[in-house]
Scaffold this motif. Structure first.
Motif, mmCIF file in Angstrom:
data_model
loop_
_atom_site.group_PDB
_atom_site.id
_atom_site.type_symbol
_atom_site.label_atom_id
_atom_site.label_comp_id
_atom_site.label_asym_id
_atom_site.label_seq_id
_atom_site.Cartn_x
_atom_site.Cartn_y
_atom_site.Cartn_z
ATOM 1 N N ILE A 44 15.271 9.431 17.694
ATOM 2 C CA ILE A 44 14.989 10.493 18.652
ATOM 3 C C ILE A 44 13.536 10.955 18.556
ATOM 4 O O ILE A 44 12.926 11.306 19.557
ATOM 5 N N CYS A 45 12.969 10.897 17.365
ATOM 6 C CA CYS A 45 11.560 11.275 17.200
ATOM 7 C C CYS A 45 10.641 10.059 17.177
ATOM 8 O O CYS A 45 9.607 10.066 17.837
ATOM 9 N N HIS A 46 11.018 9.045 16.402
ATOM 10 C CA HIS A 46 10.152 7.874 16.237
ATOM 11 C C HIS A 46 10.334 6.845 17.353
ATOM 12 O O HIS A 46 9.639 5.833 17.381
ATOM 13 N N HIS A 47 11.283 7.119 18.254
ATOM 14 C CA HIS A 47 11.556 6.256 19.404
ATOM 15 C C HIS A 47 11.835 4.831 18.929
ATOM 16 O O HIS A 47 12.567 4.643 17.989
ATOM 17 N N GLY A 48 11.262 3.849 19.526
ATOM 18 C CA GLY A 48 11.504 2.458 19.141
ATOM 19 C C GLY A 48 10.743 2.066 17.898
ATOM 20 O O GLY A 48 10.692 0.903 17.535
ATOM 21 N N GLY A 49 10.161 3.017 17.218
ATOM 22 C CA GLY A 49 9.374 2.744 16.029
ATOM 23 C C GLY A 49 7.897 2.965 16.252
ATOM 24 O O GLY A 49 7.101 2.963 15.325
ATOM 25 N N GLU A 50 7.522 3.166 17.514
ATOM 26 C CA GLU A 50 6.111 3.339 17.848
ATOM 27 C C GLU A 50 5.641 4.789 17.722
ATOM 28 O O GLU A 50 4.457 5.054 17.777
ATOM 29 N N ARG A 62 4.706 -0.748 9.570
ATOM 30 C CA ARG A 62 4.093 0.029 8.489
ATOM 31 C C ARG A 62 4.988 0.103 7.264
ATOM 32 O O ARG A 62 4.503 0.026 6.145
ATOM 33 N N VAL A 63 6.289 0.253 7.465
ATOM 34 C CA VAL A 63 7.207 0.431 6.336
ATOM 35 C C VAL A 63 7.148 -0.765 5.399
ATOM 36 O O VAL A 63 7.092 -0.607 4.177
ATOM 37 N N ASP A 64 7.128 -1.968 5.940
ATOM 38 C CA ASP A 64 7.077 -3.164 5.090
ATOM 39 C C ASP A 64 5.795 -3.196 4.261
ATOM 40 O O ASP A 64 5.809 -3.557 3.091
ATOM 41 N N ARG A 65 4.690 -2.788 4.850
ATOM 42 C CA ARG A 65 3.403 -2.820 4.139
ATOM 43 C C ARG A 65 3.346 -1.743 3.058
ATOM 44 O O ARG A 65 2.829 -1.979 1.968
ATOM 45 N N ILE A 66 3.878 -0.575 3.344
ATOM 46 C CA ILE A 66 3.919 0.491 2.337
ATOM 47 C C ILE A 66 4.855 0.084 1.195
ATOM 48 O O ILE A 66 4.557 0.313 0.020
ATOM 49 N N ALA A 67 5.967 -0.541 1.524
ATOM 50 C CA ALA A 67 6.971 -0.936 0.524
ATOM 51 C C ALA A 67 6.550 -2.149 -0.299
ATOM 52 O O ALA A 67 7.293 -2.591 -1.169
ATOM 53 N N ALA A 68 5.362 -2.667 -0.065
ATOM 54 C CA ALA A 68 4.896 -3.840 -0.801
ATOM 55 C C ALA A 68 4.610 -3.523 -2.270
ATOM 56 O O ALA A 68 4.523 -4.429 -3.084
ATOM 57 N N THR A 69 4.456 -2.240 -2.613
ATOM 58 C CA THR A 69 4.255 -1.852 -4.014
ATOM 59 C C THR A 69 5.443 -0.996 -4.454
ATOM 60 O O THR A 69 6.070 -0.321 -3.627
ATOM 61 N N PRO A 70 5.742 -0.985 -5.742
ATOM 62 C CA PRO A 70 6.839 -0.127 -6.232
ATOM 63 C C PRO A 70 6.605 1.351 -5.903
ATOM 64 O O PRO A 70 7.548 2.062 -5.538
ATOM 65 N N THR A 120 12.078 -4.913 8.093
ATOM 66 C CA THR A 120 12.167 -6.183 8.834
ATOM 67 C C THR A 120 11.305 -6.162 10.086
ATOM 68 O O THR A 120 11.073 -7.207 10.684
ATOM 69 N N ARG A 121 10.819 -5.003 10.479
ATOM 70 C CA ARG A 121 10.044 -4.865 11.714
ATOM 71 C C ARG A 121 8.558 -5.083 11.505
ATOM 72 O O ARG A 121 7.753 -4.755 12.369
ATOM 73 N N GLY A 122 8.200 -5.632 10.348
ATOM 74 C CA GLY A 122 6.803 -5.927 10.055
ATOM 75 C C GLY A 122 6.633 -7.395 9.729
ATOM 76 O O GLY A 122 7.551 -8.194 9.902
ATOM 77 N N ASP A 123 5.457 -7.732 9.243
ATOM 78 C CA ASP A 123 5.113 -9.131 8.968
ATOM 79 C C ASP A 123 5.190 -9.511 7.494
ATOM 80 O O ASP A 123 4.951 -10.663 7.155
ATOM 81 N N THR A 124 5.481 -8.572 6.603
ATOM 82 C CA THR A 124 5.508 -8.855 5.171
ATOM 83 C C THR A 124 6.660 -9.798 4.835
ATOM 84 O O THR A 124 7.792 -9.579 5.263
ATOM 85 N N ARG A 125 6.335 -10.852 4.073
ATOM 86 C CA ARG A 125 7.347 -11.799 3.605
ATOM 87 C C ARG A 125 7.150 -12.029 2.134
ATOM 88 O O ARG A 125 6.011 -12.222 1.712
ATOM 89 N N PRO A 126 8.166 -11.996 1.321
ATOM 90 C CA PRO A 126 9.529 -11.680 1.711
ATOM 91 C C PRO A 126 9.638 -10.206 2.119
ATOM 92 O O PRO A 126 8.870 -9.370 1.668
ATOM 93 N N VAL A 127 10.608 -9.937 2.960
ATOM 94 C CA VAL A 127 10.824 -8.587 3.468
ATOM 95 C C VAL A 127 11.310 -7.697 2.321
ATOM 96 O O VAL A 127 12.245 -8.061 1.620
ATOM 97 N N PRO A 128 10.654 -6.554 2.104
ATOM 98 C CA PRO A 128 11.152 -5.634 1.072
ATOM 99 C C PRO A 128 12.563 -5.151 1.425
ATOM 100 O O PRO A 128 12.854 -4.861 2.591
#
Length: 162
Positions: A44-50, A62-70, A120-128
């Motif tokens: 409702i706030c973040h809409h489709g993620g944008e 963004r979430v995948d990139r932030i989650a790349a570190t512990p 899963t909505r980012g490009d980081t592999r493997p997906v966190p």
């Protein structure tokens, strides 16, 4: 040699197919459960993620990139559990908003599925991937929204956040 090579190729194809099925099953699980929970609680706030430029920060890519570190994974769990208050600077855009805590509304499994889906909505592999056990460990240590914002500033100074 032709028989051995053909057999090896067959084994490799079978292994690749099994790996692909396992990956798709994981993405589907996070996709279905996570998307449903995201749509109901966050969409409702973040809409489709944008998000909305200058109002609500984007989460897609963004979430995948932030989650790349512990530390980044921990921060993301803190955001969903405890909420977050602005102002924030993201990709040169200033956001001044207030995200509510979901600690009392979502289970550990629900929070893990939302964060895993968003990853899963980012490009980081493997997906966190986030687990309910990881969320439960963070739930045991409540923070204020101001503490989460301070955590973000400290983390951004060490590992610039997208």
């Amino acid at each position: 040699m032709g028989i051995g090579t053909g057999r090896m190729a067959s084994v490799l194809r079978g292994g690749c197919m099994l790996a692909t099925v396992a990956l798709l099953a994981a993405c589907t699980r996070h996709g279905q459960e996570g998307y449903a929970r995201y749509r109901t609680n966050c969409g409702i706030c973040h809409h489709g993620g944008e998000g909305m430029k200058g109002e609500i920060p984007p989460v897609s890519g963004r979430v995948d990139r932030i989650a790349a570190t512990p530390e980044g994974k921990q921060y993301l769990m803190h955001v969903l559990l405890n909420g977050l208050n602005g102002p924030l600077q993201i990709d040169g855009v200033r956001y001044n908003f207030s995200m509510p805590p979901f600690r009392a509304h979502l289970s550990d499994a629900e929070i893990a599925s939302i964060l895993s889906y968003l990853a899963t909505r980012g490009d980081t592999r493997p997906v966190p991937v986030f687990t309910p056990e990881e969320v439960a460990a963070e739930r045991a240590h409540p923070l204020t929204t101001t503490m989460v914002a301070e955590e973000r500033r400290r983390l951004d100074a060490i590992h610039p956040l997208p």
